[in-house]
Design a protein around this motif. Sequence first.
Motif, mmCIF file in Angstrom:
data_model
loop_
_atom_site.group_PDB
_atom_site.id
_atom_site.type_symbol
_atom_site.label_atom_id
_atom_site.label_comp_id
_atom_site.label_asym_id
_atom_site.label_seq_id
_atom_site.Cartn_x
_atom_site.Cartn_y
_atom_site.Cartn_z
ATOM 1 N N GLY A 155 -10.777 -10.725 -2.348
ATOM 2 C CA GLY A 155 -10.104 -10.905 -3.630
ATOM 3 C C GLY A 155 -9.241 -9.719 -4.000
ATOM 4 O O GLY A 155 -8.958 -8.844 -3.183
ATOM 5 N N GLU A 156 -8.862 -9.696 -5.259
ATOM 6 C CA GLU A 156 -7.881 -8.718 -5.720
ATOM 7 C C GLU A 156 -8.414 -7.948 -6.914
ATOM 8 O O GLU A 156 -9.022 -8.524 -7.827
ATOM 9 C CB GLU A 156 -6.584 -9.438 -6.093
ATOM 10 C CG GLU A 156 -5.432 -8.538 -6.455
ATOM 11 C CD GLU A 156 -4.162 -9.334 -6.728
ATOM 12 O OE1 GLU A 156 -3.383 -9.554 -5.779
ATOM 13 O OE2 GLU A 156 -3.961 -9.745 -7.893
ATOM 14 N N ILE A 157 -8.189 -6.640 -6.916
ATOM 15 C CA ILE A 157 -8.438 -5.823 -8.108
ATOM 16 C C ILE A 157 -7.131 -5.775 -8.883
ATOM 17 O O ILE A 157 -6.104 -5.322 -8.355
ATOM 18 C CB ILE A 157 -8.908 -4.401 -7.729
ATOM 19 C CG1 ILE A 157 -10.243 -4.481 -6.974
ATOM 20 C CG2 ILE A 157 -9.047 -3.524 -8.961
ATOM 21 C CD1 ILE A 157 -10.771 -3.139 -6.512
ATOM 22 N N PRO A 158 -7.112 -6.272 -10.109
ATOM 23 C CA PRO A 158 -5.845 -6.403 -10.835
ATOM 24 C C PRO A 158 -5.192 -5.066 -11.149
ATOM 25 O O PRO A 158 -5.854 -4.023 -11.186
ATOM 26 C CB PRO A 158 -6.250 -7.147 -12.111
ATOM 27 C CG PRO A 158 -7.704 -6.878 -12.268
ATOM 28 C CD PRO A 158 -8.261 -6.752 -10.895
ATOM 29 N N ALA A 159 -3.889 -5.139 -11.394
ATOM 30 C CA ALA A 159 -3.109 -3.923 -11.648
ATOM 31 C C ALA A 159 -3.640 -3.153 -12.846
ATOM 32 O O ALA A 159 -3.616 -1.912 -12.864
ATOM 33 C CB ALA A 159 -1.643 -4.294 -11.858
ATOM 34 N N GLU A 160 -4.130 -3.872 -13.863
ATOM 35 C CA GLU A 160 -4.636 -3.195 -15.059
ATOM 36 C C GLU A 160 -5.828 -2.297 -14.714
ATOM 37 O O GLU A 160 -5.952 -1.179 -15.211
ATOM 38 C CB GLU A 160 -5.046 -4.221 -16.121
ATOM 39 C CG GLU A 160 -3.900 -5.053 -16.670
ATOM 40 C CD GLU A 160 -3.509 -6.195 -15.753
ATOM 41 O OE1 GLU A 160 -4.201 -6.423 -14.720
ATOM 42 O OE2 GLU A 160 -2.489 -6.863 -16.042
ATOM 43 N N GLN A 161 -6.712 -2.796 -13.839
ATOM 44 C CA GLN A 161 -7.867 -2.008 -13.439
ATOM 45 C C GLN A 161 -7.452 -0.840 -12.536
ATOM 46 O O GLN A 161 -7.996 0.262 -12.653
ATOM 47 C CB GLN A 161 -8.891 -2.884 -12.723
ATOM 48 C CG GLN A 161 -10.209 -2.151 -12.413
ATOM 49 C CD GLN A 161 -11.248 -3.054 -11.764
ATOM 50 O OE1 GLN A 161 -11.035 -4.259 -11.615
ATOM 51 N NE2 GLN A 161 -12.364 -2.477 -11.370
ATOM 52 N N ILE A 162 -6.473 -1.085 -11.669
ATOM 53 C CA ILE A 162 -5.972 -0.006 -10.811
ATOM 54 C C ILE A 162 -5.382 1.108 -11.665
ATOM 55 O O ILE A 162 -5.604 2.300 -11.418
ATOM 56 C CB ILE A 162 -4.907 -0.531 -9.828
ATOM 57 C CG1 ILE A 162 -5.531 -1.546 -8.869
ATOM 58 C CG2 ILE A 162 -4.267 0.626 -9.055
ATOM 59 C CD1 ILE A 162 -6.607 -0.989 -7.976
ATOM 60 N N SER A 163 -4.659 0.744 -12.706
ATOM 61 C CA SER A 163 -4.087 1.739 -13.611
ATOM 62 C C SER A 163 -5.176 2.560 -14.279
ATOM 63 O O SER A 163 -5.088 3.786 -14.395
ATOM 64 C CB SER A 163 -3.217 1.049 -14.669
ATOM 65 O OG SER A 163 -2.702 1.997 -15.580
ATOM 66 N N VAL A 219 0.533 -2.241 -9.830
ATOM 67 C CA VAL A 219 0.234 -2.613 -8.452
ATOM 68 C C VAL A 219 -1.214 -3.091 -8.331
ATOM 69 O O VAL A 219 -2.141 -2.301 -8.518
ATOM 70 C CB VAL A 219 0.450 -1.424 -7.494
ATOM 71 C CG1 VAL A 219 0.162 -1.839 -6.053
ATOM 72 C CG2 VAL A 219 1.866 -0.880 -7.624
ATOM 73 N N PRO A 220 -1.438 -4.374 -8.040
ATOM 74 C CA PRO A 220 -2.810 -4.826 -7.757
ATOM 75 C C PRO A 220 -3.222 -4.386 -6.353
ATOM 76 O O PRO A 220 -2.386 -3.949 -5.557
ATOM 77 C CB PRO A 220 -2.702 -6.346 -7.859
ATOM 78 C CG PRO A 220 -1.289 -6.635 -7.449
ATOM 79 C CD PRO A 220 -0.461 -5.468 -7.949
ATOM 80 N N VAL A 236 -5.616 -1.573 0.914
ATOM 81 C CA VAL A 236 -6.483 -0.544 0.334
ATOM 82 C C VAL A 236 -6.128 0.827 0.903
ATOM 83 O O VAL A 236 -6.096 1.825 0.185
ATOM 84 C CB VAL A 236 -7.965 -0.865 0.591
ATOM 85 C CG1 VAL A 236 -8.852 0.274 0.097
ATOM 86 C CG2 VAL A 236 -8.355 -2.164 -0.099
ATOM 87 N N ILE A 237 -5.848 0.880 2.210
ATOM 88 C CA ILE A 237 -5.488 2.153 2.831
ATOM 89 C C ILE A 237 -4.213 2.708 2.209
ATOM 90 O O ILE A 237 -4.147 3.884 1.824
ATOM 91 C CB ILE A 237 -5.312 1.978 4.351
ATOM 92 C CG1 ILE A 237 -6.662 1.641 5.001
ATOM 93 C CG2 ILE A 237 -4.722 3.234 4.983
ATOM 94 C CD1 ILE A 237 -6.567 1.283 6.468
ATOM 95 N N ASP A 238 -3.191 1.865 2.083
ATOM 96 C CA ASP A 238 -1.908 2.340 1.559
ATOM 97 C C ASP A 238 -2.028 2.801 0.110
ATOM 98 O O ASP A 238 -1.534 3.868 -0.266
ATOM 99 C CB ASP A 238 -0.857 1.233 1.658
ATOM 100 C CG ASP A 238 -0.351 1.037 3.086
ATOM 101 O OD1 ASP A 238 -0.657 1.886 3.936
ATOM 102 O OD2 ASP A 238 0.347 0.041 3.340
ATOM 103 N N ILE A 239 -2.683 1.988 -0.717
ATOM 104 C CA ILE A 239 -2.764 2.332 -2.137
ATOM 105 C C ILE A 239 -3.616 3.573 -2.352
ATOM 106 O O ILE A 239 -3.227 4.496 -3.083
ATOM 107 C CB ILE A 239 -3.298 1.130 -2.938
ATOM 108 C CG1 ILE A 239 -2.225 0.034 -2.998
ATOM 109 C CG2 ILE A 239 -3.724 1.553 -4.345
ATOM 110 C CD1 ILE A 239 -2.677 -1.233 -3.684
#
Length: 442
Positions: free
Chosen positions: A136-144, A154-155, A200-203
Amino acid sequence: MSEPTTPTIDPIPEGLAERAALLGGTEGILTDEQIREFVAGQLASTEVDGKSVCLIIPDGTRSVPLPKVLPAIHDALAGRASSVTVLIALGTHAPMSEAAIDKLLGSTDRGAQATYPEWTVLNHAWDDPEQIADLGEIPAEQISELTGGLLDDVPMRVQINRLCVESDVNLIVGPVFPHEVVGFSGGNKYFFPGCSVHDVIDISHWVGALITASRIIGTLGITPVRQLIDAASALVDTDKYAFTMDVVSGGQDLNAIAFGDPQAAWAAMAKISAQTHITYVDKPYQRIVALVPEMYDDIWTGAKGFYKSEPVCADGGEVIIYAPHITEVAAMHPGLRDIGYHNIEYFTKQWDRFKDHPWGELAHSTHVTGLGTFDPETGEETQRVRRSFATSIPPEVCEEYNVPYVDPQSLDIEALRNDPDTLVIDHAGEVLFRLAEERDAQ
């Protein structure tokens, strides 16, 4: 794109490290018998009966005496686990050969299959979509939120080797060292990026680049990158355990070993590694010669010699990566030739030009360059220090990568050891060098 920043580091939560069982400390060498009894004792009370186990270990670019630990794990799981698959956490490193795996596992005489019956040993196939599970995806809001606003739109797609999610139990076995992206390696980092793929590696690596390796490496605490890794690992819905280790430089012995859930075992060992793997010096050096060991076979891995010495290089000084055995920059990352080595501002101030290039390669580029500035109006790039390759990579290839070449044969290493303005580092890449004034300011 956010500019480089000093990170906000949360302290290791009170009581987290204490959740792990710990043997040893910052001094003394653990005996083989002590290690064997500790491993056996911890696994005896761990629920593995009738369960499939994914045993995650580092590749050959990490110094760790796995033969001191794996036989005890093998004996403790024998007749209890329904299956054991050993997964080598390559990240995006090149797969290990059978001979290299035998050496890593301490089974050069008989081979891994004979040394560890019933175990299956596999390289993490990061480039095979059939071997990857999507969580799945971790949303951009949580990444921020996790990155303190460094990334705000960026998710993050969370993908991992399917063995990690299809096994009942994940058991991580690996060392903890100062690390240029996450602060201290180990723990959940073996899931991400160890057993994951590019997103995940890139982010995570790009967040580390925005903070800069110079600022984050050896930072004890829950860094923004550690937050990303822990959030992704929470999506791995299995029983998760870890043996973490503090390895004496050179990789033959252990000072300490801990066991618990990956976060607790990491926290216990990071506190020890912060004392054993950071060397403080009184002054910066004009020249640093990092003697990179042969376990690093390209610049992608051998550049740890730069990361861990650059903090004590004087402004305008030079760090020389001395590795005559290295013949290439990064076979698994040919895109590096397209961008070369530059500081972080070179990319952030030309973001439209570089935003579609793999961020992990951008991050590596900045890590091997260090701090500096870039003026987009004049195109002038200025580095804090000069870094050079004294390798078997030809001068013309070094020039393509924007790196000065030094002929390895031109360096008299023993004479340089006697130069008060030069620091020669043996077995470079594991011990971090920092200025004493930074320790005193803490």
